[in-house]
Structures are given as structure tokens and as C-alpha cells.
Design an enzyme around this catalytic site. Structure first.
Site, short mmCIF file in Angstrom:
data_model
loop_
_atom_site.label_atom_id
_atom_site.label_comp_id
_atom_site.label_asym_id
_atom_site.label_seq_id
_atom_site.Cartn_x
_atom_site.Cartn_y
_atom_site.Cartn_z
N PHE A 143 -38.47 -19.40 6.70
CA PHE A 143 -37.81 -20.48 7.44
C PHE A 143 -36.44 -19.99 7.87
O PHE A 143 -35.57 -19.72 7.04
CB PHE A 143 -37.66 -21.77 6.62
CG PHE A 143 -37.06 -22.87 7.46
CD1 PHE A 143 -37.84 -23.66 8.27
CD2 PHE A 143 -35.69 -23.07 7.49
CE1 PHE A 143 -37.28 -24.64 9.09
CE2 PHE A 143 -35.11 -24.04 8.31
CZ PHE A 143 -35.92 -24.83 9.11
N ASP A 228 -30.86 -13.77 5.26
CA ASP A 228 -30.55 -15.14 5.65
C ASP A 228 -30.17 -15.90 4.39
O ASP A 228 -31.02 -16.36 3.64
CB ASP A 228 -31.77 -15.78 6.33
CG ASP A 228 -31.49 -17.22 6.77
OD1 ASP A 228 -30.48 -17.80 6.31
OD2 ASP A 228 -32.30 -17.77 7.53
N LYS A 257 -24.77 -24.01 6.57
CA LYS A 257 -24.85 -25.10 5.60
C LYS A 257 -23.55 -25.31 4.82
O LYS A 257 -22.60 -25.86 5.35
CB LYS A 257 -26.06 -24.89 4.70
CG LYS A 257 -27.36 -25.00 5.51
CD LYS A 257 -28.58 -25.32 4.72
CE LYS A 257 -29.68 -25.78 5.66
NZ LYS A 257 -30.82 -24.90 5.77
C1 PLP Z 1 -31.36 -24.51 7.11
C2 PLP Z 1 -31.70 -23.08 7.30
C3 PLP Z 1 -31.60 -22.48 8.57
C4 PLP Z 1 -31.25 -23.24 9.82
O1 PLP Z 1 -30.03 -23.88 9.78
P1 PLP Z 1 -29.71 -25.07 10.81
O2 PLP Z 1 -28.27 -25.37 10.59
O3 PLP Z 1 -30.62 -26.21 10.46
O4 PLP Z 1 -30.00 -24.55 12.17
C5 PLP Z 1 -31.88 -21.12 8.66
N1 PLP Z 1 -32.25 -20.42 7.58
C6 PLP Z 1 -32.36 -20.97 6.36
C7 PLP Z 1 -32.75 -20.11 5.20
C8 PLP Z 1 -32.11 -22.32 6.17
O5 PLP Z 1 -32.25 -22.87 4.98
#
Ligand code: PLP
Length: 405
Positions: A143, A228, A257
Site C-alpha cells: 500500500f 515507505d 502522516k
Molecule cells: C497512508 C500511506 C500512504 C499514502 O498517504 P496519503 O497521505 O494517504 O496519500 C502511503 N504509504 C503508506 C505506507 C501509507 O500508510
């Protein structure tokens, strides 16, 4: 349970809003620390923390003060001009994370997109990959956000279905399998993009040693390792960055985040000199990326995370929560896993959908989120205390051992 005011909010949302979420039947109007309150004054322990955007807790007073102060002074200049918050933000985040270059963006998905653009450019201009041939390796069940570029390499049918055509240049391998990475690397591979722990997939922790192996392969084959850490970073797993659990360093780290403590979308690409060093004026940008309000909020969010010992607390309380969950004797539970305060309880399929357990937890005063049918994710703010963990554990024990009609 849903008395008139709650039902009214929900019905009005349903009438005008795109139905791309399916929220629990609770309407929140206030938050403080680990708690949120609904419109009727019921209090809940937030065990989702907006998918780890609220590591510092709801409405942290010091982040709030920084935001209010900056909002009354200067909010946005565009990057056509310098602002006095950007340099200190760069210095502080680079120093904290040991990075050489920083690219500020807004949402997490934008940070992912920006990293993809940057490593491709690095591949053509530094590694010497023929133009248009760059390959990026990603993992199944990843994700990385919801933009078109990113959903194109998702393996989840709901995430990608009927949104194509998608951009080429991605190869998908299983998560947690270093041999599969070695096999997938070609001379045109520029990067491996991976989550340290797969959050949305259900808090999947890879086997010990995986990232050590991944790091070695990437170094050997001149492939940029992009971690990520948008969800795992900033203390969530009990370390500042999850990469520290295996003592490795990514070439590119993505944060989002909790970089704003839940106040405002702030994300960043952090890299060694090479990758972001390829970007020249005019080649990438964002109207809001690096704006003074975002920088001031992010600086405060990073400061409180460190100064108030939240990262260490995540390690201690995470251990307590994990052990407590493991000691619940419930035949509904198939697995309990996680690291730090990024936890999950996977239920046996016969226990029925995880969502009904989340609805039962709501009645008990806990908000948690189901994922993939049978898994309950647990990720409270990192400011949670031992007493609050114990309080939550009692309610998890009640809920996981109850009978549903
Ligand atoms: C939430 C998340 C994203 C995307 O972030 P947004 O601010 O919703 O675009 C990307 N990678 C990971 C691992 C995430 O948890």
C-alpha cells in the site's frame, strides 16, 4: 445505538458524499491525547490514530500553538519565494534522520510519486539506464497510496480495478523474500520500493534478516532502496524509523502522516545526495509543498515526538499491549502480531468478520479498524500510558471472547 443526531450526520454524508469509505457509525467532534469524543459526549480510546498520522495524540498543545502562531504570521508563499521556516525544517529533519536531501510535499502518495520520479531520473542520469526503460520493483499486497501512478502497481483488485490504463515500469515480487528480489533485478532496475512492515495488508512483519539481505542486494546491484515509512516511521514501531530495527539505512525514505501530528498534510522524500540531487529547477514542484505553515507544524511535530519520549514509550507500551493481547485466551484469535504500537489481531475465519468486533469495541469505548475481513488493527497514539493499555486490554479480552448472536 444510532439515535437521531448521529443518524442525521450519517444520512447527510451519504446523500452528498462519494461513498469511497465505509466508516463505523460514530460521529466525532473532539479529540485530546489518546481520546476522541462523539457528538453525544461519549469518549473513545482511539486505536487507529488516523492510520498513524496522530502518533503525537489528538490536538497536541505544542503543535497547536506552533500552528496557530504561524497561521497568524505567514501561511503560504509558493516556492517562487523563500520563507523563513523551510531552512530550519530541512536542517532539523535531516539531522534527526541522517538524510542529506529533503523534498517536502503534502500527502503521502505525493511523496511516493515524487520518489518514483526522482529514482527514475537518477537511473537515467547517473546509473545509465536507457531512457524510458527504468524498472522499479515493488511487493505484492503493497500500500503506497491512491494516486493513479501508485494504484497501477497495487495487487488489490479494489484498489486498481477499472482505474487503468496504468503506467508501465513496475515489477511485483512477494514481500519478505530476498531471493525473489535478487531474481527480479535487471540492469534496468533503478529502485526497490517497499514498506518496512506492510500496514494495510494487515500488519505483516517480514522475517528477521530480510532487510539486511535487501540492503546488500540493492547495494551490490546499484538499486536504490526506497523505504515507505509513511506509516511505520516517526516512532510508530518503537524506533524513529523502522529501518533501525535491522540497523540498515535506506537510500530514500518516505515520511508523511505523523510528520504533522495530524494537523495538516505534510510529507517528505528524504534521500542521499544522489537521488534528489538530480532534480533541477522546474522539474518538479507543488504549490503547497514546503510552505511555512507546513514547515512550522512539522518542526513542532518532530520536536514533541523526541522531547516527550514518545518513541521510547511506543516501544514500552507496544510490548505491554502485544503481550497482553497474546495472553487473551480466545478461540477466535488466530494470530497476534506487530512491532511497537503497530499491532494487529487476526481472527479465525469462523469468528466472522472483524468489523463486527470493531463495532463491539466501539460500544466498549474503543475505536479500532478492521482490515482484510479478519484482522483488527490496533495503533493508538504513542502517548498512551500503561493504565490506558491495561484498560484497553480488558475490553479487548471481553470483546474477543464474546459470543455473537
Ligand atoms: C497512508 C500511506 C500512504 C499514502 O498517504 P496519503 O497521505 O494517504 O496519500 C502511503 N504509504 C503508506 C505506507 C501509507 O500508510
Amino acid at each position: 445505538m444510532s439515535n437521531p443526531p448521529v443518524a442525521d450526520f450519517i444520512a447527510r454524508e451519504a446523500r452528498f458524499g462519494a461513498r469511497n469509505y465505509e466508516p463505523l457509525g460514530v460521529v466525532l467532534s473532539r479529540g485530546e491525547g489518546v481520546f476522541v469524543w462523539d457528538t453525544q459526549g461519549n469518549r473513545y480510546l482511539d486505536c487507529l490514530s488516523a492510520y498513524s498520522a496522530l502518533n503525537q495524540g489528538h490536538c497536541h498543545p505544542k503543535i497547536l500553538a506552533a500552528m496557530v502562531e504561524q497561521a497568524g504570521r505567514l501561511t503560504l508563499t509558493s516556492r517562487a519565494f523563500h520563507n523563513d521556516q523551510l531552512a530550519p525544517f530541512y536542517e532539523e529533519i535531516a539531522e534527526l534522520t541522517g538524510s542529506h536531501k529533503v523534498l517536502p510535499m503534502n500527502s503521502g502518495a505525493e511523496a511516493v510519486e515524487s520518489a518514483i520520479k526522482s529514482v527514475r531520473k537518477w537511473g537515467y542520469e547517473v546509473k545509465g539506464v536507457p531512457d524510458g526503460q527504468a524498472e522499479i520493483i515493488v511487493c505484492a499486497n503493497n500500500f503506497h497510496g491512491r494516486t493513479l501512478g501508485v494504484v497501477g502497481f497495487s495487487t488489490d483488485p479494489a484498489t486498481r480495478g477499472h482505474f487503468g490504463p496504468f503506467a508501465p515500469g513496475f515489477r511485483i515480487i512477494p514481500f519478505g523474500d530476498a531471493a525473489a528480489l535478487e531474481e527480479a533485478i535487471t540492469p534496468n532496475t533503478v529502485a526497490f520500493l517497499v514498506e518496512p512492515i506492510q500496514g494495510e495488508a494487515g500488519v505483516i512483519v517480514p522475517p528477521a534478516g530480510y532487510f539486511t539481505g535487501v540492503r546488500e542486494l540493492c547495494t551490490t546491484h546499484e538499486v536504490m532502496l526506497i523505504l515507505d515509512e509513511i506509516q511505520t516511521g516517526l516512532g510508530r514501531t518503537g524506533k524513529l524509523l523502522a529501518e533501525q530495527h535491522e540497523g540498515i539505512e535506506a537510500d530514500v525514505t518516505l515520511l508523511g502522516k505523523a510528520l504533522s501530528g495530524g494537523f495538516y498534510p505534510v510529507s517528505a522524500v528524504l534521500s542521499n545526495n544522489e537521488v534528489l540531487g538530480t532534480l533541477k529547477p522546474g522539474q518538479h514542484g507543488s504549490t503547497f509543498g514546503g510552505n511555512p505553515l507546513a514547515c512550522a507544524v512539522a518542526r513542532a511535530a518532530l520536536r514533541v515526538l523526541v522531547e516527550e519520549g514518545m518513541i521510547e514509550n511506543a516501544a514500552v507500551q507496544g510490548e505491554r499491549f502485544l503481550e497482553g493481547l497474546r495472553s487473551i485466551r480466545a478461540n477466535t484469535v488466530r494470530d497476534v502480531r506487530g512491532r511497537g504500537l503497530m499491532l494487529a489481531v487476526e481472527l479465525h475465519p469462523e469468528a466472522g468478520p472483524a468489523r463486527r468486533y470493531c463495532e463491539a469495541l466501539q460500544v466498549e469505548g474503543i475505536l479500532a479498524k478492521d482490515t482484510h475481513e479478519h484482522t483488527i488493527r490496533i495503533a493508538p497514539p504513542l502517548v498512551i500510558t500503561s493504565d490506558q493499555v491495561d484498560w484497553a486490554l480488558e475490553r479487548f479480552a471481553t470483546t474477543l471472547t464474546r459470543d455473537f448472536p
